[in-house]
Design a protein around this motif. Sequence first.
Motif, PDB file in Angstrom:
ATOM      1  N   SER A 162     152.603  43.960 -26.299  1.00 34.83           N
ATOM      2  CA  SER A 162     152.153  43.700 -24.933  1.00 34.83           C
ATOM      3  C   SER A 162     152.276  42.208 -24.678  1.00 34.83           C
ATOM      4  N   VAL A 163     152.072  41.812 -23.431  1.00 35.56           N
ATOM      5  CA  VAL A 163     152.074  40.386 -23.110  1.00 35.56           C
ATOM      6  C   VAL A 163     150.999  39.686 -23.927  1.00 35.56           C
ATOM      7  N   LEU A 184     140.338  29.255 -26.421  1.00 34.34           N
ATOM      8  CA  LEU A 184     139.658  29.283 -25.127  1.00 34.34           C
ATOM      9  C   LEU A 184     140.384  30.291 -24.246  1.00 34.34           C
ATOM     10  N   LEU A 185     139.698  31.347 -23.859  1.00 32.72           N
ATOM     11  CA  LEU A 185     140.277  32.381 -23.012  1.00 32.72           C
ATOM     12  C   LEU A 185     139.683  32.262 -21.614  1.00 32.72           C
ATOM     13  N   ILE A 186     140.555  32.143 -20.622  1.00 36.93           N
ATOM     14  CA  ILE A 186     140.099  31.956 -19.236  1.00 36.93           C
ATOM     15  C   ILE A 186     140.325  33.260 -18.478  1.00 36.93           C
ATOM     16  N   GLY A 187     139.230  33.849 -18.009  1.00 39.15           N
ATOM     17  CA  GLY A 187     139.277  35.159 -17.370  1.00 39.15           C
ATOM     18  C   GLY A 187     138.563  36.174 -18.244  1.00 39.15           C
ATOM     19  N   ALA A 188     138.304  37.351 -17.693  1.00 40.75           N
ATOM     20  CA  ALA A 188     137.607  38.372 -18.482  1.00 40.75           C
ATOM     21  C   ALA A 188     138.119  39.771 -18.140  1.00 40.75           C
ATOM     22  N   GLY A 189     139.370  39.831 -17.676  1.00 40.17           N
ATOM     23  CA  GLY A 189     139.960  41.114 -17.313  1.00 40.17           C
ATOM     24  C   GLY A 189     140.570  41.831 -18.502  1.00 40.17           C
ATOM     25  N   GLU A 190     141.366  42.851 -18.211  1.00 44.06           N
ATOM     26  CA  GLU A 190     141.927  43.702 -19.259  1.00 44.06           C
ATOM     27  C   GLU A 190     142.879  42.928 -20.175  1.00 44.06           C
ATOM     28  N   THR A 191     143.719  42.062 -19.574  1.00 48.34           N
ATOM     29  CA  THR A 191     144.681  41.309 -20.383  1.00 48.34           C
ATOM     30  C   THR A 191     143.966  40.356 -21.340  1.00 48.34           C
ATOM     31  N   ILE A 192     142.980  39.628 -20.851  1.00 46.86           N
ATOM     32  CA  ILE A 192     142.224  38.708 -21.711  1.00 46.86           C
ATOM     33  C   ILE A 192     141.457  39.481 -22.774  1.00 46.86           C
ATOM     34  N   ALA A 196     141.811  38.758 -26.690  1.00 48.57           N
ATOM     35  CA  ALA A 196     140.654  38.538 -27.566  1.00 48.57           C
ATOM     36  C   ALA A 196     140.703  39.475 -28.770  1.00 48.57           C
ATOM     37  N   ARG A 197     141.070  40.716 -28.528  1.00 48.69           N
ATOM     38  CA  ARG A 197     141.138  41.690 -29.628  1.00 48.69           C
ATOM     39  C   ARG A 197     142.204  41.285 -30.643  1.00 48.69           C
ATOM     40  N   HIS A 198     143.385  40.889 -30.160  1.00 51.38           N
ATOM     41  CA  HIS A 198     144.465  40.482 -31.071  1.00 51.38           C
ATOM     42  C   HIS A 198     144.091  39.220 -31.851  1.00 51.38           C
ATOM     43  N   LEU A 199     143.467  38.242 -31.171  1.00 53.15           N
ATOM     44  CA  LEU A 199     143.053  37.017 -31.855  1.00 53.15           C
ATOM     45  C   LEU A 199     142.002  37.323 -32.930  1.00 53.15           C
ATOM     46  N   ILE A 245     144.516  30.488 -23.428  1.00 59.36           N
ATOM     47  CA  ILE A 245     145.260  31.583 -22.800  1.00 59.36           C
ATOM     48  C   ILE A 245     144.495  31.990 -21.550  1.00 59.36           C
ATOM     49  N   SER A 246     145.194  31.986 -20.406  1.00 57.66           N
ATOM     50  CA  SER A 246     144.521  32.197 -19.124  1.00 57.66           C
ATOM     51  C   SER A 246     145.140  33.358 -18.348  1.00 57.66           C
ATOM     52  N   SER A 247     144.268  34.179 -17.747  1.00 59.14           N
ATOM     53  CA  SER A 247     144.722  35.279 -16.897  1.00 59.14           C
ATOM     54  C   SER A 247     143.596  35.639 -15.936  1.00 59.14           C
TER      55      SER A 247
END
Length: 424
Positions: A162-163, A184-192, A196-199, A245-247
């Motif tokens: 996936s992306v 640092l992850l910016i956003g809290a949607g499905e992609t982020i 987070a899971r992959h990291l 990573i931001s989304s």
Amino acid sequence: MAFLALGINHKTASVAVRERVAFTPEQLVEALQQLCTLTSSREAAILSTCNRSELYIEQDLLEVEQVLRWLADYHQLSLDELRACAYVHQDDGAVRHMMRVASGLDSMVLGEPQIFGQLKSAYAVAREAGTIGPLLGRLFQATFSTAKQVRTDTAIGENPVSVAFAAVSLAKQIFSDLHRSQALLIGAGETISLVARHLHDQGVKRIVVANRTLERASQLAEQFGAHAVLLSEIPNELVNSDIVISSTASQLPILGKGAVERALKLRKHKPIFMVDIAVPRDIEPEVGELDDIYLYSVDDLHEVIEENLKSRQGAAQLAEDLVLVGAEEFMLRLRELAAVDVLKSYRQQAERLRDDELAKAQRLLANGSAAEEVLLQLARGLTNKLLHAPSVQLKKMSAAGRLDALAMAQELFALNEGADKNSQ
């Protein structure tokens, strides 16, 4: 009745164009209602993601130029600019395209599962807007059914490609040991959430989730032992972040060049790896000009994604076959439904004629006419009335040289079958 799928995607338009054509969640209901008011579209749905913006429409007659003009006006683009990167699929082609999209066959990441949920959301929003009717509703249900079959019967979605996965894979190439990195992850949607899971699976222990609302950030952070902060705290968190990573769905950049420059000075120019998955972009493109910053956009992930697709290629053809069958079955059912409407009208007409003749027969019997004579007159009158309209139309068609219509009448009334039986 005509189906239309019209839009742009990662294959036809750059991220700069895609972000201009994207619809925000707040715009969708109004845009759908406007689309159906200002064009000849009777039913409509809009799918807008970081990689595509597509309109799914049902019209009496195909009005492609009208819809293109509306889309260009809505996003304040020139019609020529939009036409240069837009694609159009009609009728059975539109059905196949929609099923391919839902199955992940048209995605940047072959077989990625997120698009299925995004299409379901598009359907839900269109229902809320009141722009989903019986025909587009049936198409969505058939599309969901076909996409589920693709997931069940093929291996197209088995490997984590996936992306989000591509972004983490690229981080692994830059940082040899992710265990020591902070993200640092910016956003809290499905992609982020997927990032987070992959990291987390790669052993990253320190993860910070920044979001517009702290509650949503906290919900995501709890799943991975991460720390939640508001967007306003991003400058402070940048100082300790090796991976960003931001989304988000923001219409304006969240992270600018100045904030990153200040963070780099405090980090003594220790490199930062950044991936901007959002459309429109969350990170100003000028950030990529800074030394010690490795900034990648959605389009930059393409090469990484290609490397991770090889295991899915074998399943793609089987998935394409399932989509083709699904589209053919849907169009067949739709044509059958059209026949049902005609048969319903014909039956209602025949029942009216029957009732008229029956009422006449009942009056004759009440006046003392012989039952046998009344029955004969009932049969004769009903036969004449049932045959009157078809007879008149067949004569007109014959006079006009419509031999195809005469042959169709032979088949419709099974006249050849009757002749065959009589000859036996």
